[in-house]
Design a protein around this motif. Sequence first.
Motif, PDB file in Angstrom:
ATOM      1  N   GLU A 406       0.807  -1.216   0.000  1.00 15.48           N
ATOM      2  CA  GLU A 406       0.000   0.000   0.000  1.00 15.48           C
ATOM      3  C   GLU A 406       0.837   1.261   0.000  1.00 15.48           C
ATOM      4  OE1 GLU A 406      -2.359  -1.253   3.337  1.00 15.48           O
ATOM      5  OE2 GLU A 406      -2.804  -2.913   1.973  1.00 15.48           O
ATOM      6  N   HIS A 408       3.765   1.875   1.543  1.00 17.19           N
ATOM      7  CA  HIS A 408       4.488   2.211   2.769  1.00 17.19           C
ATOM      8  C   HIS A 408       5.843   1.533   2.808  1.00 17.19           C
ATOM      9  CE1 HIS A 408       0.131   2.383   4.218  1.00 17.19           C
ATOM     10  NE2 HIS A 408       0.529   3.631   4.035  1.00 17.19           N
ATOM     11  N   LYS A 421       7.326   3.551  10.070  1.00 18.42           N
ATOM     12  CA  LYS A 421       6.515   3.371   8.862  1.00 18.42           C
ATOM     13  C   LYS A 421       6.390   4.724   8.185  1.00 18.42           C
ATOM     14  CE  LYS A 421       1.669   2.267   7.778  1.00 18.42           C
ATOM     15  NZ  LYS A 421       0.405   1.789   8.380  1.00 18.42           N
ATOM     16  N   TRP A 422       6.620   4.771   6.889  1.00 21.70           N
ATOM     17  CA  TRP A 422       6.548   6.045   6.180  1.00 21.70           C
ATOM     18  C   TRP A 422       5.929   5.860   4.807  1.00 21.70           C
ATOM     19  CZ3 TRP A 422      10.023   6.215   1.927  1.00 21.70           C
ATOM     20  CH2 TRP A 422      11.045   5.257   1.950  1.00 21.70           C
ATOM     21  N   ASP A 423       5.502   6.961   4.245  1.00 19.00           N
ATOM     22  CA  ASP A 423       4.821   6.949   2.953  1.00 19.00           C
ATOM     23  C   ASP A 423       5.856   7.177   1.846  1.00 19.00           C
ATOM     24  OD1 ASP A 423       1.692   7.859   1.837  1.00 19.00           O
ATOM     25  OD2 ASP A 423       3.473   8.092   0.563  1.00 19.00           O
ATOM     26  N   LYS A 425       5.593   7.907  -1.310  1.00 19.29           N
ATOM     27  CA  LYS A 425       5.376   9.070  -2.178  1.00 19.29           C
ATOM     28  C   LYS A 425       5.647  10.375  -1.439  1.00 19.29           C
ATOM     29  CE  LYS A 425       3.670   7.783  -6.306  1.00 19.29           C
ATOM     30  NZ  LYS A 425       2.755   6.614  -6.315  1.00 19.29           N
ATOM     31  N   THR A 426       5.009  10.542  -0.255  1.00 15.00           N
ATOM     32  CA  THR A 426       5.085  11.846   0.418  1.00 15.00           C
ATOM     33  C   THR A 426       6.289  11.966   1.350  1.00 15.00           C
ATOM     34  OG1 THR A 426       3.825  11.128   2.345  1.00 15.00           O
ATOM     35  CG2 THR A 426       2.544  11.943   0.475  1.00 15.00           C
ATOM     36  N   LEU A 430       4.651   7.983   9.323  1.00 17.00           N
ATOM     37  CA  LEU A 430       3.265   7.722   9.710  1.00 17.00           C
ATOM     38  C   LEU A 430       3.140   7.078  11.081  1.00 17.00           C
ATOM     39  CD1 LEU A 430       2.047   6.224   6.312  1.00 17.00           C
ATOM     40  CD2 LEU A 430       1.778   8.578   7.120  1.00 17.00           C
TER      41      LEU A 430
END
Lengths: 654, 166
Positions: A406, A408, A421-423, A425-426, A430
């Motif tokens: 998803e 991450h 945990k990180w995104d 794209k951005t 998180l």
Amino acid sequence: MKRLSILTLTGVVTSLFFFGALSSCKPPKKDSGLSADAASKVYVAPGKKDEIYLFTSGGFSGQIGVYGLPSGRMLKQVPVFSQDAETGYGFSEETKPMLMTSHGFTPWDDSHHPQLSRTEGQDDGRWLFINANNTPRIARIDLGVFKTREIIELPNCGGNHASPFTTQNNEYVVGASRFSVPYDKDGDQEIASYKDKFKGTISFIKVDKETGRMGINFQLLVPGVDYDLSRAGKAASHGWVFFSCYNSEKAHTLLEVNASQRDKDFIMAVNWKKAEEYLSQGKGMKWPTNYAHNVYDEATHTATSTMMKEVTVLDVKDLPGVCYFIPCPKSPHGCDVDPTGEYICASGKLAAVIPVYSFSKIQKAIEAKNFDGDFDGVPVIKYEAALDGEVEKPGLGPLHTEFDNEGHGYTSFFVSSEIVKWDVKTKQVLDRVPTYYSIGHLCVPMGDNIKPFGKYVIALNKITKDRYLPTGPELTQSAQLYDITGEKMKLLLDFPTIGEPHYAQACPAEIITKHEVKFYKLADNKHKYAATNEKEAKVVREGNNVHVYMTSIRSHFTPDNIEGVKVGDNVYFHVTNLEQDWDVPHGFAVKGANNSELLILPGETSTLKWVPDRPGVFPMYCTDFCSALHQEMQGYVRVSPAGTNPALKFSTGE
Amino acid sequence: MYKTKFSSLVVAALFFITGCGGSDNKTEADNSEAPQSMIADEPVDDGQGIGKFKDVTLAAIDEKLAKEGQVVFDAKCSACHKTTAQKVVGPGLAGVTAKRKPAWILNMITNPVEMTQKDPAAKDLLAEHLTQMTFQDVSDEDAKKLLEYLRYNDQEGGEEKEEAKK
Ligand SMILES: [Cu+2]
């Protein structure tokens, strides 16, 4: 009792989580009942099976551990680079050649990175590869039988650490050197000549699609830095491999200080398809060398070791377009490619950010020659030109990243002992969760595939301390299981592992079980000394070698009375297990053998060498409880003095 | 003992979360399978055994087939059986074709584990010999050859034959 203590511990963890200073995120609702929920999520009822296989590296045990998840139950230890007395691996005549290297018999190593074979970027469950770090080798384990079937040594290499990593369709298994060294053909150099004479190599090992058989297709000669970790490109970046490099200072002493001077080291991007083009144009050089290639033959149940004398090398500084360096903050460890293949993120152990590079930007920068000079003849792409963005203030000591399906990333932080945990794209952080203690690598099931399975993240920890009942100064190694299905990661389970679990790979069980082999068919047994039925059992003397063609079936050996052996003979017990159903192994041991036991699987032939050192009568017996009459599964060998001439006699039931 | 205690702890823990409205996990305490030997309902015994063979009719003994059966027997059965009445690991097989129906023998050869768990006669045999006969990876065709060999052996009078050899 054990379960109860896990519950309590989880309770402790929960409170740490609520009140600890580590968490900068919103605490979860206080009544979420984390600990009890965790128990139900990892409970696998007696007789039920786990959902996932986890393959952990055995670290300095040299082996591989196999666990079921979510229970964390250990299923097996697969012997790979170290002798294993329990199964006779490396002790039996058939398996000794597996541990041969150009240095002779090499019964130990340090294994770090298990890597599953893949088809179209997905784990296919056929083979598992793993590196030997110390005496550079790569092994292939067949996941139908969970046994090591091939080991290939890597020449011109010191410390095979950035290894082994598979490309999207197993075109290659790739391994790079950690310790740069002078190449084999003129290896004797002053250590102080490091900057000129010490170099690295990247080995590209081809894997046969049908048999899995490995062969070094070529080695790239690369600058003399330390290559640490790697991932092959996939999807968008298929055809490339990425390596993290440290010690761009080229220090050869006190690296702790001297290799941490520059504020940037490198990621190295390698276009292996381009290298293949040069190879087909005849740009490869044939170098003399010496390395072992050990293959276990399924039909003869016997391994052979062949010394290879030549390897093809390509020097990247003469071959434009194969290699590029990209600056990367401070001593990167993990170098990981996201499921789309577009993003490559590097974890600088001593860095304050996680840089995320874009594959398409790298391609544009190469096209526009947006370089910052070169390093040892390899162009250095400008940091900003390759960068997609940085994850700011993620934590301390980032090590390694895997992905879910998803978008991450999950990155381990050794110094701050947490998973973040990180995104992708951005680049926003998180969530974060503490690990106990000092996580190294982590693993998401199929977390390096094009379509990760997700669901869990497994922390492979470096420090155990107070997590388990103490066992003296040496404690168990440890791993932890976290649920990642929700917004917040949740600790579910601590479980002990064998050896240091450097890295692990995991995938749903059915990917593996579809290759399951239950026993070896006697009809296919082509072992030179097999006795595939009792009528073939016999004892044959050839000079001082005595070959015992022996069979075992519940619960007797044929023959089980042997006379005519003399002190100093080389007695070879070739034991064939006549059973043809699963889970009916027999063992074999004889008194005074300077050797391990044999564990012989149904339909298999294994050989124990024994050199009797004194006259007498020596009992032999089955070591693996096989039936109600197992305790009766025994026999005798009479040994007469050297220089006598006793008649050879053998029988069962007479 | 240990297991019972341990699962009741877990069950207790599960109860506890359900109480907090944490999750609706089914308790898994009821789905551990009882070992096969404890299964109560035995099928009616028609002497055919349990497995894929039923109502096998026999023609006159085919000696060629019996010879082929002997080769299979030497390879896969002789470590545990003699063709005389003498017990080794398993019972001596002399007279077995008079004692058992053809389908029963074929089922015993191809499905011995289930047979010794469920078929009354085979259960008695396990109780007597105490070693589990396992499937020897025999094809149906080879099983029929073995049956032919055992019939041939009985016709020849296995016991006397062995005596005569001595
Ligand atoms: Cu045994």
